[in-house]
Design a protein around this motif. Structure first.
Motif, PDB file in Angstrom:
ATOM      1  N   GLN A  35     -10.063   3.895  -2.169  1.00  0.00           N
ATOM      2  CA  GLN A  35      -9.987   4.682  -1.497  1.00  0.00           C
ATOM      3  C   GLN A  35      -9.062   5.491  -0.519  1.00  0.00           C
ATOM      4  OE1 GLN A  35     -13.730   3.698   0.634  1.00  0.00           O
ATOM      5  NE2 GLN A  35     -14.845   5.261  -0.756  1.00  0.00           N
ATOM      6  N   GLY A  36      -7.974   4.905   0.162  1.00  0.00           N
ATOM      7  CA  GLY A  36      -7.075   4.693   0.157  1.00  0.00           C
ATOM      8  C   GLY A  36      -5.883   6.003  -0.461  1.00  0.00           C
ATOM      9  N   LEU A  37      -5.780   4.437  -1.244  1.00  0.00           N
ATOM     10  CA  LEU A  37      -4.532   5.233  -2.318  1.00  0.00           C
ATOM     11  C   LEU A  37      -4.594   6.838  -2.360  1.00  0.00           C
ATOM     12  CD1 LEU A  37      -4.276   1.630  -4.098  1.00  0.00           C
ATOM     13  CD2 LEU A  37      -2.434   3.302  -2.932  1.00  0.00           C
ATOM     14  N   ALA A  38      -6.558   6.935  -2.686  1.00  0.00           N
ATOM     15  CA  ALA A  38      -7.302   8.262  -3.628  1.00  0.00           C
ATOM     16  C   ALA A  38      -6.730   9.260  -2.518  1.00  0.00           C
ATOM     17  CB  ALA A  38      -8.244   8.380  -4.422  1.00  0.00           C
ATOM     18  N   GLU A  39      -7.134   9.172  -0.969  1.00  0.00           N
ATOM     19  CA  GLU A  39      -6.824  10.305  -0.320  1.00  0.00           C
ATOM     20  C   GLU A  39      -5.010  10.517   0.083  1.00  0.00           C
ATOM     21  OE1 GLU A  39      -9.608   8.402   2.264  1.00  0.00           O
ATOM     22  OE2 GLU A  39     -11.160   8.814   1.386  1.00  0.00           O
ATOM     23  N   ALA A  40      -4.679   9.373  -0.429  1.00  0.00           N
ATOM     24  CA  ALA A  40      -3.223   9.335   0.579  1.00  0.00           C
ATOM     25  C   ALA A  40      -2.527  10.859  -0.913  1.00  0.00           C
ATOM     26  CB  ALA A  40      -2.169   7.905   0.540  1.00  0.00           C
TER      27      ALA A  40
ATOM     28  N   ARG B 141     -15.915  -4.657   1.160  1.00  0.00           N
ATOM     29  CA  ARG B 141     -15.228  -3.438   1.449  1.00  0.00           C
ATOM     30  C   ARG B 141     -13.898  -3.170   1.696  1.00  0.00           C
ATOM     31  NH1 ARG B 141     -19.362  -1.611   6.321  1.00  0.00           N
ATOM     32  NH2 ARG B 141     -20.659  -2.276   4.772  1.00  0.00           N
ATOM     33  N   GLU B 142     -13.042  -4.005   2.087  1.00  0.00           N
ATOM     34  CA  GLU B 142     -11.787  -3.692   1.803  1.00  0.00           C
ATOM     35  C   GLU B 142     -10.575  -3.705   0.494  1.00  0.00           C
ATOM     36  OE1 GLU B 142     -11.551  -7.614   2.526  1.00  0.00           O
ATOM     37  OE2 GLU B 142     -12.643  -6.405   3.766  1.00  0.00           O
ATOM     38  N   LYS B 143     -11.634  -4.323  -0.054  1.00  0.00           N
ATOM     39  CA  LYS B 143     -11.045  -4.190  -1.321  1.00  0.00           C
ATOM     40  C   LYS B 143     -11.757  -2.400  -2.056  1.00  0.00           C
ATOM     41  CE  LYS B 143     -10.366  -7.947  -2.461  1.00  0.00           C
ATOM     42  NZ  LYS B 143      -9.153  -9.115  -3.043  1.00  0.00           N
ATOM     43  N   VAL B 144     -12.204  -1.719  -1.266  1.00  0.00           N
ATOM     44  CA  VAL B 144     -13.269  -0.637  -1.852  1.00  0.00           C
ATOM     45  C   VAL B 144     -12.315   0.627  -0.770  1.00  0.00           C
ATOM     46  CG1 VAL B 144     -15.054   1.066  -1.779  1.00  0.00           C
ATOM     47  CG2 VAL B 144     -15.207  -1.004  -2.395  1.00  0.00           C
TER      48      VAL B 144
ATOM     49  N   PHE C  58       0.974  -0.641   0.011  1.00  0.00           N
ATOM     50  CA  PHE C  58      -0.164  -0.007  -0.226  1.00  0.00           C
ATOM     51  C   PHE C  58       0.770   1.436  -0.467  1.00  0.00           C
ATOM     52  CE2 PHE C  58      -2.151   3.040   1.419  1.00  0.00           C
ATOM     53  CZ  PHE C  58      -3.843   3.404   0.955  1.00  0.00           C
ATOM     54  N   ASP C  59       2.216   1.329   1.200  1.00  0.00           N
ATOM     55  CA  ASP C  59       2.898   2.584   1.054  1.00  0.00           C
ATOM     56  C   ASP C  59       3.157   2.695  -0.333  1.00  0.00           C
ATOM     57  OD1 ASP C  59       1.437   2.761   3.314  1.00  0.00           O
ATOM     58  OD2 ASP C  59       3.554   1.827   4.300  1.00  0.00           O
ATOM     59  N   GLU C  60       3.812   2.008  -0.619  1.00  0.00           N
ATOM     60  CA  GLU C  60       4.959   1.980  -2.329  1.00  0.00           C
ATOM     61  C   GLU C  60       3.637   2.113  -3.237  1.00  0.00           C
ATOM     62  OE1 GLU C  60       5.284  -0.741  -0.381  1.00  0.00           O
ATOM     63  OE2 GLU C  60       7.262  -1.266   0.487  1.00  0.00           O
ATOM     64  N   VAL C  61       2.530   2.123  -3.417  1.00  0.00           N
ATOM     65  CA  VAL C  61       1.691   2.660  -4.220  1.00  0.00           C
ATOM     66  C   VAL C  61       0.924   3.617  -4.329  1.00  0.00           C
ATOM     67  CG1 VAL C  61      -0.586   1.941  -5.184  1.00  0.00           C
ATOM     68  CG2 VAL C  61       0.837  -0.028  -5.015  1.00  0.00           C
ATOM     69  N   ALA C  62       0.817   3.994  -2.448  1.00  0.00           N
ATOM     70  CA  ALA C  62      -0.043   5.085  -2.405  1.00  0.00           C
ATOM     71  C   ALA C  62       1.496   6.309  -2.848  1.00  0.00           C
ATOM     72  CB  ALA C  62      -0.102   5.319  -1.291  1.00  0.00           C
ATOM     73  N   ASP C  63       2.991   5.951  -2.546  1.00  0.00           N
ATOM     74  CA  ASP C  63       3.503   6.799  -3.063  1.00  0.00           C
ATOM     75  C   ASP C  63       3.633   7.462  -4.500  1.00  0.00           C
ATOM     76  OD1 ASP C  63       5.161   7.935  -0.282  1.00  0.00           O
ATOM     77  OD2 ASP C  63       6.286   6.095  -0.507  1.00  0.00           O
ATOM     78  N   ALA C  64       3.927   6.040  -5.285  1.00  0.00           N
ATOM     79  CA  ALA C  64       3.578   6.181  -7.027  1.00  0.00           C
ATOM     80  C   ALA C  64       2.401   7.091  -7.109  1.00  0.00           C
ATOM     81  CB  ALA C  64       3.418   4.451  -7.458  1.00  0.00           C
ATOM     82  N   VAL C  65       1.086   7.444  -6.631  1.00  0.00           N
ATOM     83  CA  VAL C  65      -0.349   7.149  -6.916  1.00  0.00           C
ATOM     84  C   VAL C  65       0.069   9.746  -6.491  1.00  0.00           C
ATOM     85  CG1 VAL C  65      -2.258   7.837  -6.460  1.00  0.00           C
ATOM     86  CG2 VAL C  65      -1.959   5.977  -6.372  1.00  0.00           C
ATOM     87  N   ARG C  66       1.221   9.637  -5.380  1.00  0.00           N
ATOM     88  CA  ARG C  66       1.275  11.042  -5.104  1.00  0.00           C
ATOM     89  C   ARG C  66       2.749  11.616  -6.850  1.00  0.00           C
ATOM     90  NH1 ARG C  66       0.760   9.570   0.541  1.00  0.00           N
ATOM     91  NH2 ARG C  66       2.550   8.460   0.000  1.00  0.00           N
ATOM     92  N   ARG C  67       4.060  10.789  -6.581  1.00  0.00           N
ATOM     93  CA  ARG C  67       4.394  11.339  -7.341  1.00  0.00           C
ATOM     94  C   ARG C  67       3.534  11.050  -9.037  1.00  0.00           C
ATOM     95  NH1 ARG C  67       7.534   7.061  -5.642  1.00  0.00           N
ATOM     96  NH2 ARG C  67       6.862   5.747  -7.187  1.00  0.00           N
TER      97      ARG C  67
END
Length: 234
Positions: free
Chosen positions: A158-163, A151-154, A60-69
């Motif tokens: 959502q968490g990736l976008a919000e990050a 629910r955890e899939k959704v 999750f953290d690595e993908v969230a960083d990629a979305v931020r970039r």
């Protein structure tokens, strides 16, 4: 669960975020003075192998960083985002219900019907529905599409976008979003694409899918565990 349909009802700009096995991609749609859709921005950020597996967010953290970039690279200031879940993560079922029911009555009936088709507790799922239109087989009734996902899939999407500082306003299904997008092209065919038989191919990194469509109805669909990554290696 309708990304392009939701966009057509709102005037605010909207980001589309696609999260696949090999990359995350961003497009921003807007409208010109004539009201036609235009592409404002697009960007792509690669993901390392194993971060996303079979549609599941493993890192999750690595993908969230990629979305931020990705968002920073695009230069967008738009915050509203549309995302989608892979078809394998969503259970869909078309049911027929009596016409003339209020939204609240539909919700109660859909939850009751969903219990028959979802193999886990409704407390564990995100559930949505859409009235497709009048039933072709039962007069005065309506066809309703039910969509449910763990629910955890959704929440992962959502968490990736919000990050990345985004506000997820649409959660679609990837195959449905593809059909909605190609529907705009079908409308440009002779006779508005009525009765045209169209095959939609999507070649991803690990999976290739095909859908055969006629008059917005899927006649055939299949996923094959073979994609561009294997072709590149070969």
């Amino acid at each position: 669960m309708n990304a392009l349909g939701s966009f057509s009802r709102q005037s605010a700009p909207l980001l589309g975020i696609d999260i696949s096995t090999s990359s995350v991609k961003l497009v921003e749609l807007g409208r010109d003075k004539a009201g036609s859709l235009i592409l404002e921005r697009c960007a792509i950020e690669p993901l390392e192998r194993g971060w996303i597996t079979d549609g599941n967010v493993e890192k999750f953290d690595e993908v969230a960083d990629a979305v931020r970039r990705l968002v920073k690279k695009s230069g967008t200031r738009t915050k509203n985002a549309a995302l989608a879940l892979p078809s394998s993560a969503v259970i869909t079922k078309k049911i027929t219900l009596p016409g003339g029911m209020s939204e609240q009555e539909l919700e109660v009936q859909v939850e009751s019907e969903a219990n028959q088709y979802i193999p886990f507790s409704l407390d564990e799922v995100s559930l949505d529905f859409c009235v497709i239109g009048p039933s072709k087989s039962v007069p005065n009734d309506v066809d309703v599409l039910i969509a449910a996902s763990r629910r955890e899939k959704v929440q992962d999407r959502q968490g990736l976008a919000e990050a990345a500082g985004l506000k997820p306003v649409v959660m679609d299904i990837e195959s449905h979003a593809s059909r909605l997008a190609v529907g705009r092209l079908i409308e440009a065919l002779p006779n508005g694409g009525v009765d045209a038989l169209v095959a939609l191919y999507e070649v991803g990194a690990m999976t290739t899918s095909m859908q055969v469509i006629r008059n917005e109805e899927v006649l055939y669909g299949r996923d094959q565990a073979f994609g561009g990554a294997q072709l590149t290696q070969l």
